[in-house]
Enzyme design. Sequence first.
Site, PDB file in Angstrom:
ATOM      1  N   LYS A 196     -31.919 -16.399  -7.670  1.00 41.54           N
ATOM      2  CA  LYS A 196     -31.052 -17.089  -8.007  1.00 41.54           C
ATOM      3  C   LYS A 196     -29.779 -17.088  -8.797  1.00 41.54           C
ATOM      4  CE  LYS A 196     -32.447 -22.641  -8.461  1.00 41.54           C
ATOM      5  NZ  LYS A 196     -32.529 -23.504  -8.480  1.00 41.54           N
ATOM      6  N   ASP A 236     -35.878 -26.869  -1.511  1.00 44.11           N
ATOM      7  CA  ASP A 236     -35.634 -26.454  -2.662  1.00 44.11           C
ATOM      8  C   ASP A 236     -35.833 -24.652  -2.556  1.00 44.11           C
ATOM      9  OD1 ASP A 236     -35.732 -25.707  -5.449  1.00 44.11           O
ATOM     10  OD2 ASP A 236     -37.878 -26.876  -5.682  1.00 44.11           O
ATOM     11  N   GLU A 295     -30.195 -30.862  -8.044  1.00 44.78           N
ATOM     12  CA  GLU A 295     -31.700 -30.873  -7.488  1.00 44.78           C
ATOM     13  C   GLU A 295     -32.188 -32.357  -8.668  1.00 44.78           C
ATOM     14  OE1 GLU A 295     -32.616 -27.136  -9.453  1.00 44.78           O
ATOM     15  OE2 GLU A 295     -32.669 -26.261  -8.016  1.00 44.78           O
ATOM     16  N   ASP A 307     -36.777 -31.154 -16.035  1.00 45.67           N
ATOM     17  CA  ASP A 307     -37.480 -30.278 -15.009  1.00 45.67           C
ATOM     18  C   ASP A 307     -37.540 -29.276 -15.730  1.00 45.67           C
ATOM     19  OD1 ASP A 307     -37.464 -27.987 -12.930  1.00 45.67           O
ATOM     20  OD2 ASP A 307     -35.474 -28.811 -12.406  1.00 45.67           O
TER      21      ASP A 307
END
Length: 581
Positions: free
Chosen positions: A70, A9, A147, A169
């Site tokens: 990211k 992850d 994800e 999330d």
Amino acid sequence: MSEIIVGIDLGTTNSEVALYRDGNVTIIEGESGPVLPSYVGIDSNGELLVGDAARNQYVVYPERTVKSIKRMMGEDVRITLGAENYSPQEISAIILKQLKNNAEKYHGAPVNRAVITVPAYFSDAQRQATREAGEIAGLEVVKIVNEPTAAALVYEAGNHGSKRVMVYDLGGGTFDVSVVQIEDDVIEVVASHGNNKLGGDDFDQKIVEHILKFLSTEHQITEIPARSMARIERAAEAAKMVLSDKPFAAIEEEYILEKEGVPFHLRMEISRHDYEELIASFIDETLEAVHIALRDTGLAASDIDEILLVGGSTRTPLVRRRLAEEFGMEPRGEMDPDLCVAAGASLQAAMLGGGEVRAVLVDVTPYTFGTSAIGEIDGEFSFDMYVPLIRKNTPIPVSKSEVFYTTHQGQEEVEVKVFQGEEKDARDNIEIGRFLVSGLSTLPSGGEIIATFSLDTDGMLHVSAMEKETGLEKSISIDNALSRFEEDELNQARNKVQKLFGESVVENSPAEKTGAAGGMKVQAEALVEKAKKMLDGADDDDREEMVDLIEEIDAALQAGKQELLREVMNELSEIIFFLES
Ligand code: AMP
């Protein structure tokens, strides 16, 4: 031995690497645990820093540290770090290489293949950049996985059938919601929406502002040095985490700064209630995104079979509560929400390696435990509102606290009842224990009592109640809290069947068995006292009725008539409720 494939992850705030073997997921620990902060830096000697060390450096030397890379994946930009320029892929590769090294140390052999997860909304360019980052780190990226798909795998792998789950999330800096369709082994993201500028960092910021306000209004401190500010930010995040389990958090930082040349210590407290007000609008925003995602797919809330929680910030109780209200079901968060995506990536990796996988089993409580308090059930006043503290499917061991208030002035005791069950009216649940905390300091009503429920892996439930003002504490321990209900439930089921057959049943409601007289008496007295205070403000009719009811309560108490007492108390409560609103 076949070559292993790890699951990674690669997160905005944190990254993890996991390995699935023989039915178990291992989140591989690095030097400071399973979570690697996604920070990269160069120290004053030109040495590379990754993870915690870089995160610590960020506080003092942000110019030599990179975070949240990211967000730049897929962009044609260069990042200056020390004397060099780097692409986002290269910075991400440094994080991936650290994870690869950790995995090799754990595995004792080279690790060359990985499954890496990305947000469902990532474009082709962003996915391609992630692939390149893997390759730069010396990893063959066997697959890029969404994800939410990874999260769904953790809960659903190996389960057959059709299901629609929503993956909520909420991480440190981003929020994503996805609707995932599962048909046997095929998991597909059908809708996705989010806000890549919303997360736990915003919650921290609200607490920081709260602290600054306290410093300015209570202590006239408005100039905060940068180093003190960094400590305040850390303290705010720590307090936030405490508030996920407890009703209050102390914020204490010795010698945080100097005020007029004298060391100043920060000492304050924040309640969960105040904190929840600070962050309520953020949670509203996430729920709006949830509805947009549903609308995009033409679905209604009732079309969702399950809600899965992912991301560290979903530990916030308000998140769970609002989702439960909105969807009428408890969201699932058994798997550590920080590690869920990495775990899912490792399951996908194992599947690609030809292995059989099944949903990950975590030790959870199959029952909800709680206590009762005065409150409302479906808008109606009640003495028996159920307040769950440890919810079904929470991983164990677990400890949760909640604050309750004394109801009348000079109240000397409170009775704490312990229930197992899901019903809103505590009396419809199974009572498994009760105890009295007496000798309370004779404070005005509203004295704070903190109840704490702790459940360990052996099924021992420890319940304590503490008067916050004085520290006076009483507790009980209930053995076999997890297995005894199987018996209780069996008994209940047996009784139900017996009743169906018209056989006589010995009712054994513990409340009736032990006699709830003590608790009821205290409640009745509190109610009468409250009613008396309101008599002056009531109109003639209400006053007359209240006086009659007060007399009836006295009579029922004298005669020990429980059922009658409850009825009359309910009538009086309704009038009070009506007058108050
Ligand atoms: P993630 O990006 O999924 O690793 O989530 C990180 C975020 O989760 C950070 O903002 C953390 O402060 C937050 N977080 C971690 N533990 C807790 C907790 N117990 N309660 C509330 N937020 C938490």
